[in-house]
Write an enzyme that holds these catalytic residues in place. Sequence first.
Site, PDB file in Angstrom:
ATOM      1  N   HIS A  58       0.998  -1.074  -0.618  1.00 16.88           N
ATOM      2  CA  HIS A  58      -0.126   0.064  -0.165  1.00 16.88           C
ATOM      3  C   HIS A  58       1.079   1.311   0.137  1.00 16.88           C
ATOM      4  O   HIS A  58       1.819   0.913   0.649  1.00 16.88           O
ATOM      5  CB  HIS A  58      -0.819  -0.229   1.281  1.00 16.88           C
ATOM      6  CG  HIS A  58      -1.895  -0.747   1.292  1.00 16.88           C
ATOM      7  ND1 HIS A  58      -3.538  -1.432   1.658  1.00 16.88           N
ATOM      8  CD2 HIS A  58      -1.586  -2.138   0.067  1.00 16.88           C
ATOM      9  CE1 HIS A  58      -3.984  -2.220   2.305  1.00 16.88           C
ATOM     10  NE2 HIS A  58      -3.490  -3.040   0.509  1.00 16.88           N
ATOM     11  N   GLU A  60       0.991   4.244   1.878  1.00 15.33           N
ATOM     12  CA  GLU A  60       1.453   4.589   3.160  1.00 15.33           C
ATOM     13  C   GLU A  60       2.285   3.828   3.450  1.00 15.33           C
ATOM     14  O   GLU A  60       3.470   3.660   3.859  1.00 15.33           O
ATOM     15  CB  GLU A  60       0.142   3.773   4.499  1.00 15.33           C
ATOM     16  CG  GLU A  60      -1.529   4.692   3.342  1.00 15.33           C
ATOM     17  CD  GLU A  60      -2.041   4.086   3.526  1.00 15.33           C
ATOM     18  OE1 GLU A  60      -1.682   3.772   2.194  1.00 15.33           O
ATOM     19  OE2 GLU A  60      -3.390   3.921   3.421  1.00 15.33           O
ATOM     20  N   CYS A  88      -6.081   1.625   5.612  1.00 13.51           N
ATOM     21  CA  CYS A  88      -7.066   0.605   6.537  1.00 13.51           C
ATOM     22  C   CYS A  88      -6.502   0.062   7.902  1.00 13.51           C
ATOM     23  O   CYS A  88      -5.667   0.610   8.177  1.00 13.51           O
ATOM     24  CB  CYS A  88      -6.902  -0.209   5.135  1.00 13.51           C
ATOM     25  SG  CYS A  88      -4.720  -1.027   5.108  1.00 13.51           S
ATOM     26  N   CYS A  91      -2.669   0.141   7.698  1.00 11.11           N
ATOM     27  CA  CYS A  91      -1.557   0.708   8.114  1.00 11.11           C
ATOM     28  C   CYS A  91      -1.979   1.939   8.763  1.00 11.11           C
ATOM     29  O   CYS A  91      -0.794   2.149   9.269  1.00 11.11           O
ATOM     30  CB  CYS A  91      -2.235   1.409   6.476  1.00 11.11           C
ATOM     31  SG  CYS A  91      -1.788   1.037   4.467  1.00 11.11           S
TER      32      CYS A  91
END
Length: 154
Positions: A58, A60, A88, A91
Amino acid sequence: MPVAMAFPLPDPMRRALALAADAAAAGEVPVGAVITRGDQVIAEAANAMRAGQDPTAHAEMAAIRAAARAVGSERLTDCTLWVTLEPCAMCAGAIAHARLARLFYAAADPKGGAVEHGPRLFSQPTCHHRPEIYAGLGEAESAALLRGFFQARR
């Protein structure tokens, strides 16, 4: 709870949106992230799960890893994360572990988010660090990118 924001976009969020657009062009879910320390960008990334065949890639996560390398520490206590979508659970957990000072995110994610939706990680009594949270900065732009991306795939 996050503070809703609506005013001209700061450069880091504009850059995160550009990274999200790049991710969409590469076939990735359009999410971009930028980490700043003061006025300096120290890391940036876009989603790269498909390209890297890595479900943890991801934006992040990649930005946090790069920022930790840039500052030479796993603690990013004086840093700010700018991301185009509500983080999410994975993260949000990384944000807490990295001790990021501030989180700005654009679009809410009622289905997969973990800040104001789902587990609301930073509101849990077991969460050991809670950043300052600002939501909605660049929301319209991010939501349009996401809508366009998923409509093209239906």
